[in-house]
Design a protein around this motif. Structure first.
Motif, PDB file in Angstrom:
ATOM      1  N   ALA A  10      -0.158   4.452  -8.744  1.00  0.00           N
ATOM      2  CA  ALA A  10       1.247   4.638  -8.393  1.00  0.00           C
ATOM      3  C   ALA A  10       1.728   6.042  -8.756  1.00  0.00           C
ATOM      4  CB  ALA A  10       2.104   3.584  -9.088  1.00  0.00           C
ATOM      5  N   VAL A  11       1.334   6.523  -9.919  1.00  0.00           N
ATOM      6  CA  VAL A  11       1.721   7.872 -10.351  1.00  0.00           C
ATOM      7  C   VAL A  11       1.129   8.916  -9.409  1.00  0.00           C
ATOM      8  CG1 VAL A  11       1.451   9.590 -12.188  1.00  0.00           C
ATOM      9  CG2 VAL A  11       2.028   7.230 -12.767  1.00  0.00           C
ATOM     10  N   LYS A  12      -0.120   8.720  -9.024  1.00  0.00           N
ATOM     11  CA  LYS A  12      -0.797   9.661  -8.120  1.00  0.00           C
ATOM     12  C   LYS A  12      -0.080   9.734  -6.769  1.00  0.00           C
ATOM     13  CE  LYS A  12      -5.420  10.613  -6.345  1.00  0.00           C
ATOM     14  NZ  LYS A  12      -6.809  10.152  -6.306  1.00  0.00           N
ATOM     15  N   VAL A  13       0.314   8.584  -6.235  1.00  0.00           N
ATOM     16  CA  VAL A  13       1.020   8.553  -4.953  1.00  0.00           C
ATOM     17  C   VAL A  13       2.388   9.219  -5.082  1.00  0.00           C
ATOM     18  CG1 VAL A  13       2.106   7.027  -3.253  1.00  0.00           C
ATOM     19  CG2 VAL A  13      -0.206   6.550  -4.058  1.00  0.00           C
ATOM     20  N   LEU A  14       3.104   8.923  -6.153  1.00  0.00           N
ATOM     21  CA  LEU A  14       4.422   9.527  -6.340  1.00  0.00           C
ATOM     22  C   LEU A  14       4.337  11.051  -6.420  1.00  0.00           C
ATOM     23  CD1 LEU A  14       6.182   7.084  -8.816  1.00  0.00           C
ATOM     24  CD2 LEU A  14       6.761   7.517  -6.420  1.00  0.00           C
ATOM     25  N   ARG A  15       3.297  11.577  -7.049  1.00  0.00           N
ATOM     26  CA  ARG A  15       3.129  13.027  -7.153  1.00  0.00           C
ATOM     27  C   ARG A  15       2.885  13.670  -5.792  1.00  0.00           C
ATOM     28  NH1 ARG A  15      -0.771  13.058 -12.362  1.00  0.00           N
ATOM     29  NH2 ARG A  15       0.855  12.850 -13.934  1.00  0.00           N
ATOM     30  N   LYS A  16       2.228  12.934  -4.893  1.00  0.00           N
ATOM     31  CA  LYS A  16       1.868  13.485  -3.589  1.00  0.00           C
ATOM     32  C   LYS A  16       2.951  13.315  -2.531  1.00  0.00           C
ATOM     33  CE  LYS A  16      -3.138  13.028  -4.014  1.00  0.00           C
ATOM     34  NZ  LYS A  16      -4.341  12.465  -3.384  1.00  0.00           N
ATOM     35  N   THR A  17       3.919  12.432  -2.768  1.00  0.00           N
ATOM     36  CA  THR A  17       4.946  12.190  -1.760  1.00  0.00           C
ATOM     37  C   THR A  17       6.014  13.284  -1.803  1.00  0.00           C
ATOM     38  OG1 THR A  17       6.257  10.806  -3.242  1.00  0.00           O
ATOM     39  CG2 THR A  17       4.675   9.683  -1.840  1.00  0.00           C
ATOM     40  N   ARG A  22      10.042  10.228  -3.056  1.00  0.00           N
ATOM     41  CA  ARG A  22       9.834   9.916  -4.479  1.00  0.00           C
ATOM     42  C   ARG A  22      11.138   9.448  -5.124  1.00  0.00           C
ATOM     43  NH1 ARG A  22       7.161  14.055  -5.733  1.00  0.00           N
ATOM     44  NH2 ARG A  22       8.907  15.456  -6.149  1.00  0.00           N
ATOM     45  N   LEU A  23      12.224  10.151  -4.849  1.00  0.00           N
ATOM     46  CA  LEU A  23      13.510   9.772  -5.424  1.00  0.00           C
ATOM     47  C   LEU A  23      13.994   8.422  -4.897  1.00  0.00           C
ATOM     48  CD1 LEU A  23      15.347  13.212  -5.412  1.00  0.00           C
ATOM     49  CD2 LEU A  23      14.403  11.991  -7.389  1.00  0.00           C
ATOM     50  N   ARG A  24      13.795   8.177  -3.597  1.00  0.00           N
ATOM     51  CA  ARG A  24      14.185   6.891  -3.014  1.00  0.00           C
ATOM     52  C   ARG A  24      13.393   5.747  -3.627  1.00  0.00           C
ATOM     53  NH1 ARG A  24      13.250   6.953   2.927  1.00  0.00           N
ATOM     54  NH2 ARG A  24      14.241   4.939   2.861  1.00  0.00           N
ATOM     55  N   ILE A  25      12.087   5.948  -3.796  1.00  0.00           N
ATOM     56  CA  ILE A  25      11.218   4.914  -4.372  1.00  0.00           C
ATOM     57  C   ILE A  25      11.620   4.641  -5.818  1.00  0.00           C
ATOM     58  CG2 ILE A  25       8.866   4.436  -5.129  1.00  0.00           C
ATOM     59  CD1 ILE A  25       7.943   5.944  -2.536  1.00  0.00           C
ATOM     60  N   GLN A  26      11.783   5.686  -6.613  1.00  0.00           N
ATOM     61  CA  GLN A  26      12.130   5.505  -8.021  1.00  0.00           C
ATOM     62  C   GLN A  26      13.507   4.860  -8.183  1.00  0.00           C
ATOM     63  OE1 GLN A  26      11.424   9.551  -9.333  1.00  0.00           O
ATOM     64  NE2 GLN A  26       9.519   8.930 -10.339  1.00  0.00           N
ATOM     65  N   LYS A  27      14.441   5.227  -7.342  1.00  0.00           N
ATOM     66  CA  LYS A  27      15.780   4.640  -7.396  1.00  0.00           C
ATOM     67  C   LYS A  27      15.707   3.141  -7.089  1.00  0.00           C
ATOM     68  CE  LYS A  27      20.414   5.228  -5.485  1.00  0.00           C
ATOM     69  NZ  LYS A  27      21.250   6.002  -4.553  1.00  0.00           N
ATOM     70  N   SER A  44       0.718 -13.458  -8.182  1.00  0.00           N
ATOM     71  CA  SER A  44       1.850 -13.530  -9.093  1.00  0.00           C
ATOM     72  C   SER A  44       2.809 -12.361  -8.924  1.00  0.00           C
ATOM     73  CB  SER A  44       1.339 -13.553 -10.535  1.00  0.00           C
ATOM     74  OG  SER A  44       0.613 -12.371 -10.806  1.00  0.00           O
ATOM     75  N   GLY A  45       2.512 -11.474  -8.006  1.00  0.00           N
ATOM     76  CA  GLY A  45       3.304 -10.268  -7.863  1.00  0.00           C
ATOM     77  C   GLY A  45       4.389 -10.359  -6.809  1.00  0.00           C
ATOM     78  N   TYR A  46       5.058  -9.231  -6.637  1.00  0.00           N
ATOM     79  CA  TYR A  46       6.133  -9.094  -5.677  1.00  0.00           C
ATOM     80  C   TYR A  46       5.921  -7.825  -4.871  1.00  0.00           C
ATOM     81  CZ  TYR A  46       8.461 -12.474  -8.672  1.00  0.00           C
ATOM     82  OH  TYR A  46       8.772 -13.588  -9.392  1.00  0.00           O
ATOM     83  N   ARG A  47       6.613  -7.760  -3.724  1.00  0.00           N
ATOM     84  CA  ARG A  47       6.569  -6.583  -2.873  1.00  0.00           C
ATOM     85  C   ARG A  47       7.983  -6.086  -2.655  1.00  0.00           C
ATOM     86  NH1 ARG A  47       9.452  -6.043   1.354  1.00  0.00           N
ATOM     87  NH2 ARG A  47       8.677  -7.800   2.509  1.00  0.00           N
ATOM     88  N   LEU A  48       8.179  -4.801  -2.868  1.00  0.00           N
ATOM     89  CA  LEU A  48       9.455  -4.155  -2.609  1.00  0.00           C
ATOM     90  C   LEU A  48       9.248  -3.184  -1.457  1.00  0.00           C
ATOM     91  CD1 LEU A  48      12.377  -3.199  -3.352  1.00  0.00           C
ATOM     92  CD2 LEU A  48      11.293  -1.599  -4.943  1.00  0.00           C
ATOM     93  N   ARG A  49      10.115  -3.249  -0.454  1.00  0.00           N
ATOM     94  CA  ARG A  49      10.008  -2.326   0.673  1.00  0.00           C
ATOM     95  C   ARG A  49      11.107  -1.272   0.564  1.00  0.00           C
ATOM     96  NH1 ARG A  49      10.714  -4.461   6.552  1.00  0.00           N
ATOM     97  NH2 ARG A  49      12.838  -3.776   6.219  1.00  0.00           N
ATOM     98  N   VAL A  50      10.683  -0.014   0.662  1.00  0.00           N
ATOM     99  CA  VAL A  50      11.609   1.118   0.630  1.00  0.00           C
ATOM    100  C   VAL A  50      11.256   1.994   1.821  1.00  0.00           C
ATOM    101  CG1 VAL A  50      12.442   3.095  -0.683  1.00  0.00           C
ATOM    102  CG2 VAL A  50      11.706   1.037  -1.894  1.00  0.00           C
ATOM    103  N   GLY A  51      12.037   1.892   2.898  1.00  0.00           N
ATOM    104  CA  GLY A  51      11.724   2.649   4.106  1.00  0.00           C
ATOM    105  C   GLY A  51      10.351   2.260   4.617  1.00  0.00           C
ATOM    106  N   GLY A  52       9.476   3.238   4.797  1.00  0.00           N
ATOM    107  CA  GLY A  52       8.118   2.989   5.265  1.00  0.00           C
ATOM    108  C   GLY A  52       7.121   2.723   4.145  1.00  0.00           C
ATOM    109  N   TRP A  53       7.598   2.524   2.932  1.00  0.00           N
ATOM    110  CA  TRP A  53       6.733   2.318   1.765  1.00  0.00           C
ATOM    111  C   TRP A  53       6.842   0.892   1.245  1.00  0.00           C
ATOM    112  CZ3 TRP A  53       3.545   6.139   0.089  1.00  0.00           C
ATOM    113  CH2 TRP A  53       3.788   7.416   0.577  1.00  0.00           C
TER     114      TRP A  53
END
Length: 80
Positions: A10-17, A22-27, A44-53
């Motif tokens: 997740a950190v690697k993807v955030l650095r490359k976006t 990045r701000l939209r995802i973190q918010k 046991s997990g969940y999925r959050l959709r943010v735009g195309g992510w």
């Protein structure tokens, strides 16, 4: 209040976006459990959709931690 912990992926993807994505995802992550959230079937997990992510995460209620496991474009999030 939950603490957010990010996996290495997740950190690697955030650095490359882009900064905007990045701000939209973190918010959106900081506003959990609000947003476009769905429980994953067969897991046991969940999925959050943010735009195309899509962000896959789990909640550890006993430790008050949201663990962000994977961040990927919508079509690639469930591929290993």
């Amino acid at each position: 209040m939950f603490k957010v912990v990010y996996s290495k992926q997740a950190v690697k993807v955030l650095r490359k976006t882009s900064e905007l994505d990045r701000l939209r995802i973190q918010k959106a992550i900081n506003k959990l459990p609000d947003g476009d959230v769905k429980k994953l079937t067969g897991g046991s997990g969940y999925r959050l959709r943010v735009g195309g992510w899509h962000i896959v995460y789990e909640i550890e209620h006993d430790r008050l931690i949201i663990e962000v496991i994977k961040i990927a474009p919508r079509g690639n999030v469930y591929k290993h």
